[in-house]
Design an enzyme around this catalytic site. Structure first.
Site, PDB file in Angstrom:
ATOM      1  N   ALA A   1     131.895  74.102  30.703  1.00 27.60           N
ATOM      2  CA  ALA A   1     132.429  72.819  30.289  1.00 27.60           C
ATOM      3  C   ALA A   1     133.385  73.000  29.113  1.00 27.60           C
ATOM      4  O   ALA A   1     133.524  74.090  28.555  1.00 27.60           O
ATOM      5  CB  ALA A   1     131.290  71.885  29.897  1.00 27.60           C
TER       6      ALA A   1
ATOM      7  N   GLY B   1     128.124  77.390  33.286  1.00 28.51           N
ATOM      8  CA  GLY B   1     128.215  76.346  34.303  1.00 28.51           C
ATOM      9  C   GLY B   1     128.439  76.889  35.696  1.00 28.51           C
ATOM     10  O   GLY B   1     127.961  76.307  36.679  1.00 28.51           O
TER      11      GLY B   1
ATOM     12  N   GLU C   1     125.158  77.791  36.996  1.00 34.19           N
ATOM     13  CA  GLU C   1     124.371  76.591  37.271  1.00 34.19           C
ATOM     14  C   GLU C   1     124.768  75.944  38.595  1.00 34.19           C
ATOM     15  O   GLU C   1     123.911  75.497  39.352  1.00 34.19           O
ATOM     16  CB  GLU C   1     124.512  75.615  36.104  1.00 34.19           C
ATOM     17  CG  GLU C   1     123.814  76.122  34.843  1.00 34.19           C
ATOM     18  CD  GLU C   1     124.057  75.266  33.628  1.00 34.19           C
ATOM     19  OE1 GLU C   1     123.089  74.731  33.071  1.00 34.19           O
ATOM     20  OE2 GLU C   1     125.231  75.141  33.214  1.00 34.19           O
TER      21      GLU C   1
ATOM     22  N   GLU D   1     124.709  80.735  27.530  1.00 32.76           N
ATOM     23  CA  GLU D   1     124.892  79.734  26.482  1.00 32.76           C
ATOM     24  C   GLU D   1     124.229  80.105  25.155  1.00 32.76           C
ATOM     25  O   GLU D   1     124.734  79.755  24.081  1.00 32.76           O
ATOM     26  CB  GLU D   1     124.356  78.381  26.961  1.00 32.76           C
ATOM     27  CG  GLU D   1     125.182  77.728  28.053  1.00 32.76           C
ATOM     28  CD  GLU D   1     124.819  78.171  29.463  1.00 32.76           C
ATOM     29  OE1 GLU D   1     125.280  77.547  30.429  1.00 32.76           O
ATOM     30  OE2 GLU D   1     124.058  79.160  29.593  1.00 32.76           O
TER      31      GLU D   1
END
Length: 263
Positions: free
Chosen positions: A66, A117, A120, A139
């Site tokens: 993001a 991401g 994910e 992260e």
């Protein structure tokens, strides 16, 4: 429909490829999320679509994370109504959940780095076939935690012990190591990724994909209580008889032939 950040390619046997093309780095943004949601919803409701493949047009990146700079700037807005960062996390979770929930097989063809991401979204798919690049939830190395479903999906996939190790160390796995721990299903040579994915997608497409979708619903329900999951399974089992797949499969079984679920 015309898309800005993805392309849709309908191929043989009802296999459809969604290719992310959001330069310069395939970063997750609102436009991309909206288009991914629109595409997976439309394909999910299209009876001619049997299998969905998700991949990237970027030569090195499957999907980036993001907009972290934007999130940092938004921290000043948290004193207003609601928590802006929490809402953005929930927004990404909802987008990726569309792929986990759509009642058709979904394959992630990972052709580059799937970190944060990207990992994910890949974990929200039913299958992960990986060529080059690295995959992992990184992260923690930035002082953050996975916020688009990563803590939940990796735990369900690998168990809490392995998920804790990989998340705490922010480890980036090459394809073969990712296969060994169960994060990806197949590690393949990068030049064979499309061919291997196509072969597997078409193999699935020849099967009882409606039943696969119902099984997927029941499998997802296993994350809750046993009683609730069993009820979902019973209802899904009943729904299999609303199509001609059981009659095709059972007839072939008694005739000692391979069932032909696709014309």
């Amino acid at each position: 429909m015309t898309y800005q950040t993805i392309t849709i390619d309908r191929r043989n046997k009802g296999v459809v490829w969604i290719t992310v093309d959001n330069p310069p780095a395939n970063a997750i943004g609102e436009t991309l999320m909206q288009e991914l949601e629109t595409a997976v919803d439309e394909l999910g409701n299209d009876s001619t679509v049997r299998v969905i493949v998700l991949t990237s047009n970027h030569p090195k990146i499957f999907l980036a994370g993001a907009d972290l700079k934007g999130m940092i700037q938004d921290t000043g807005n948290e004193q207003g109504e609601g928590n802006v960062i929490s809402e953005k996390s929930a927004r990404m979770q909802a987008c990726f959940q569309r792929f986990a929930a759509v009642q058709k097989p979904v394959i992630a063809a990972i052709n580059g780095h799937a970190l944060g991401g990207g990992c994910e979204l890949a974990m929200a798919c039913d299958f992960r076939i990986m060529g080059k690049g690295r995959i992992g939830l990184t992260e923690i190395s930035l002082g953050l935690i996975p916020g688009a479903g990563g803590t939940q999906r990796m735990t369900h996939l690998l168990g809490s012990a392995k998920a804790t190790e990989l998340i705490f160390t922010a480890k980036q796995l090459e394809a073969e190591e990712a296969q060994k721990v169960g994060l990806v299903h197949r590690a393949v040579k990068s030049e064979m990724l499309e061919a291997e994915t196509t072969a597997f997608a078409e193999e699935l497409a020849e099967g009882a994909v409606h039943a696969m979708g119902l099984a997927k619903r029941a499998i997802n329900a296993a994350e809750g209580s046993m009683d609730a999951g069993l009820q979902v399974e019973a209802n899904a089992f009943s729904e299999t008889f609303l199509t001609d797949e059981p009659s095709i499969g059972l007839a072939a079984f008694f005739q000692k032939e391979k069932a032909q679920f696709i014309n």
